[in-house]
Motif scaffolding. Structure first.
Motif, PDB file in Angstrom:
ATOM      1  N   LEU A 119       0.852  -1.187   0.000  1.00  0.00           N
ATOM      2  CA  LEU A 119       0.000   0.000   0.000  1.00  0.00           C
ATOM      3  C   LEU A 119       0.888   1.237   0.000  1.00  0.00           C
ATOM      4  CD1 LEU A 119      -2.666   1.561   0.275  1.00  0.00           C
ATOM      5  CD2 LEU A 119      -2.561   1.173   2.752  1.00  0.00           C
ATOM      6  N   VAL A 120       0.698   2.084  -1.018  1.00  0.00           N
ATOM      7  CA  VAL A 120       1.444   3.337  -1.145  1.00  0.00           C
ATOM      8  C   VAL A 120       0.479   4.497  -0.902  1.00  0.00           C
ATOM      9  CG1 VAL A 120       2.777   4.818  -2.701  1.00  0.00           C
ATOM     10  CG2 VAL A 120       3.061   2.325  -2.798  1.00  0.00           C
ATOM     11  N   ILE A 121       0.772   5.300   0.106  1.00  0.00           N
ATOM     12  CA  ILE A 121      -0.091   6.422   0.472  1.00  0.00           C
ATOM     13  C   ILE A 121       0.586   7.725   0.076  1.00  0.00           C
ATOM     14  CG2 ILE A 121      -1.130   7.686   2.405  1.00  0.00           C
ATOM     15  CD1 ILE A 121      -1.442   4.981   3.827  1.00  0.00           C
TER      16      ILE A 121
ATOM     17  N   LYS B 224       0.524  14.469  -6.591  1.00  0.00           N
ATOM     18  CA  LYS B 224       0.072  13.095  -6.326  1.00  0.00           C
ATOM     19  C   LYS B 224      -0.237  12.368  -7.642  1.00  0.00           C
ATOM     20  CE  LYS B 224      -2.953  14.945  -3.512  1.00  0.00           C
ATOM     21  NZ  LYS B 224      -2.354  16.299  -3.277  1.00  0.00           N
ATOM     22  N   ASP B 225      -0.978  13.026  -8.528  1.00  0.00           N
ATOM     23  CA  ASP B 225      -1.282  12.411  -9.824  1.00  0.00           C
ATOM     24  C   ASP B 225      -0.016  12.200 -10.640  1.00  0.00           C
ATOM     25  OD1 ASP B 225      -3.978  12.409  -9.231  1.00  0.00           O
ATOM     26  OD2 ASP B 225      -4.387  14.296 -10.265  1.00  0.00           O
TER      27      ASP B 225
ATOM     28  N   GLY C  46      -2.272  -5.528 -11.729  1.00  0.00           N
ATOM     29  CA  GLY C  46      -1.680  -5.637 -10.408  1.00  0.00           C
ATOM     30  C   GLY C  46      -1.637  -4.356  -9.619  1.00  0.00           C
ATOM     31  N   VAL C  47      -2.269  -3.289 -10.134  1.00  0.00           N
ATOM     32  CA  VAL C  47      -2.229  -1.996  -9.453  1.00  0.00           C
ATOM     33  C   VAL C  47      -3.644  -1.421  -9.366  1.00  0.00           C
ATOM     34  CG1 VAL C  47      -1.372   0.377  -9.526  1.00  0.00           C
ATOM     35  CG2 VAL C  47       0.118  -1.490 -10.223  1.00  0.00           C
ATOM     36  N   SER C  48      -3.987  -0.918  -8.188  1.00  0.00           N
ATOM     37  CA  SER C  48      -5.254  -0.208  -8.018  1.00  0.00           C
ATOM     38  C   SER C  48      -4.970   1.183  -7.482  1.00  0.00           C
ATOM     39  CB  SER C  48      -6.180  -0.965  -7.060  1.00  0.00           C
ATOM     40  OG  SER C  48      -5.615  -1.031  -5.757  1.00  0.00           O
ATOM     41  N   VAL C  49      -5.690   2.166  -7.987  1.00  0.00           N
ATOM     42  CA  VAL C  49      -5.544   3.547  -7.532  1.00  0.00           C
ATOM     43  C   VAL C  49      -6.877   4.008  -6.982  1.00  0.00           C
ATOM     44  CG1 VAL C  49      -4.995   5.918  -8.187  1.00  0.00           C
ATOM     45  CG2 VAL C  49      -3.781   4.021  -9.278  1.00  0.00           C
ATOM     46  N   HIS C  50      -6.843   4.551  -5.772  1.00  0.00           N
ATOM     47  CA  HIS C  50      -8.079   5.048  -5.160  1.00  0.00           C
ATOM     48  C   HIS C  50      -7.861   6.495  -4.730  1.00  0.00           C
ATOM     49  CE1 HIS C  50     -12.043   4.083  -3.301  1.00  0.00           C
ATOM     50  NE2 HIS C  50     -11.754   5.190  -2.630  1.00  0.00           N
TER      51      HIS C  50
ATOM     52  N   PHE D 222      -3.077   5.091  -2.714  1.00  0.00           N
ATOM     53  CA  PHE D 222      -4.076   6.024  -2.199  1.00  0.00           C
ATOM     54  C   PHE D 222      -3.659   7.448  -2.577  1.00  0.00           C
ATOM     55  CE2 PHE D 222      -5.827   3.465   1.692  1.00  0.00           C
ATOM     56  CZ  PHE D 222      -6.369   2.533   0.822  1.00  0.00           C
ATOM     57  N   ASN D 223      -4.474   8.100  -3.379  1.00  0.00           N
ATOM     58  CA  ASN D 223      -4.304   9.510  -3.696  1.00  0.00           C
ATOM     59  C   ASN D 223      -5.145  10.283  -2.680  1.00  0.00           C
ATOM     60  OD1 ASN D 223      -4.500  12.117  -4.764  1.00  0.00           O
ATOM     61  ND2 ASN D 223      -4.505  11.400  -6.877  1.00  0.00           N
TER      62      ASN D 223
END
Length: 274
Positions: free
Chosen positions: A66-68, A77-78, A92-96, A127-128
Motif C-alpha cells: 500500500l502506497v499512500i 500526487k497524480d 496488479g495496481v489499483s488507484v483510489h 491512495f491519492n
C-alpha cells in the motif's frame, strides 16, 4: 539494497517518535541526485524494475503493498502515479482517490471506506489522499471536535498495524511543496485552458490556511510514523526529484519483500503441446 536507496531511506524517512519541523526539510532539495536528465532516465528504468517485482508479487498472491500519497494541492500526487507506476501492469495496481465522504460513508466510522479500498493480496494499492485527511482537513477546518481528532492518531496507527500484521506492507509519502511553488502551479492551471478542470476555488481557501496545514502535517508525521508504517518526507518542488525518490524507495521496499513465483507440482517436460 543499493547505497543510494539506503541513503534515501535514511534521509527522507521520519523515525518513530521523531520531531519533525517542516521548515527544516528543503522542498527544493536535489542533493541526492546529480543530473536531471540522467535521473529521469534512471527513474524510467526503476519503473520497469517495479513492474517486474510487481509481477512476482501478483504471482505469489499472498501479500500486498500500500502506497499512500499525501500533500497540499498541486504537490504532485497524480504526477507521481504517472511517473512511478506508468510501466506497471494494470491488473496488479489499483488507484483510489479519496474525495469528500459520501452520505453512506458518513454513516459509518471514518476508516470504513478506507478499509474497503485496501489492496487485495498480490497487488499494489495507491491512495491519492487517504484516511489522513481526517486529521488534516478535519483538524484545520474543525470538521470534528478536538477530542475526536486526537483519538484518531492512535486509531490510525492501530489500523495500519493490523494491516501490516496481515500481509500489507505500507509506504507513506508526504509530498513536501513550498508555498511559492504551489503559487506557480496554481497560476498554470488558471493560464492553461487544458488545465482549468484541475483548478478548484477551494484550493485558494486552503492556501490561505497554509500555516495551519503545515502544523497539521507536522503533528501527523510526528504521531503516525511507525516502525510498521513509516512516513517519508519527499521534496516535491522538483518533479523529477520527487519521482526519482519515490521510485527508488518503492523498488527497494519490493526488493526487501522479495516476492517469489510459486512452485508448481508438475514438470514442464511431462506435457507436450500438439
Amino acid at each position: 539494497m543499493a547505497d543510494q536507496e539506503r541513503t534515501l531511506l535514511n534521509k527522507l524517512r521520519v523515525e518513530p517518535d521523531g520531531k519533525v519541523r517542516l521548515k527544516d526539510w528543503n522542498p527544493r532539495d536535489k542533493s541526492l541526485f546529480k543530473d536531471e536528465e540522467e535521473t529521469k532516465v534512471a527513474t524510467a528504468a526503476l519503473a520497469k524494475d517495479i513492474d517486474i517485482l510487481q509481477d512476482r508479487l501478483y504471482a505469489e498472491g499472498t501479500r500486498s503493498l500500500l502506497v499512500i500519497l499525501q500533500g497540499m494541492d498541486t504537490s504532485g500526487k497524480d504526477g507521481t502515479i504517472r511517473g512511478v507506476f506508468n510501466a506497471t501492469g494494470p491488473l496488479g495496481v489499483s488507484v483510489h482517490a479519496f474525495g469528500p465522504p459520501t452520505r453512506d460513508e458518513l454513516e459509518h466510522d471514518y476508516l470504513w471506506r478506507v478499509h474497503e479500498a485496501v489492496p487485495r493480496r498480490g497487488t499494489i494499492g495507491i491512495f491519492n489522499r487517504s484516511h489522513y485527511e481526517d486529521v488534516l482537513i478535519g483538524r484545520v477546518r474543525k470538521l470534528a471536535p478536538d477530542k475526536v481528532i486526537e483519538q484518531r492518531y492512535e486509531q490510525i496507527n492501530a489500523f495500519e498495524k493490523m494491516l501490516a500484521e496481515n500481509g500489507t506492507t505500507i509506504l507513506k509519502f508526504m509530498l513536501h511543496i513550498s508555498k511559492d511553488e504551489q503559487k506557480e502551479r496554481l497560476q498554470e492551471r488558471l493560464d492553461d485552458p487544458t488545465k482549468h478542470w484541475k483548478f478548484n476555488p477551494s484550493d485558494l481557501e486552503d492556501r490561505q490556511r497554509w500555516d495551519e496545514y503545515q502544523e497539521a502535517y507536522e503533528i501527523m508525521l510526528n504521531r503516525c510514523s511507525t516502525k510498521w508504517a513509516p512516513w517519508h518526507v519527499i521534496p516535491a518542488d522538483r518533479k523529477w526529484v520527487r519521482n526519482a525518490a519515490i521510485a527508488s524507495i518503492v523498488k527497494a521496499t519490493l526488493e526487501e519483500m522479495d516476492p517469489q513465483y510459486p512452485k508448481v507440482s508438475w514438470k514442464p517436460g511431462d506435457f507436450k503441446i500438439e
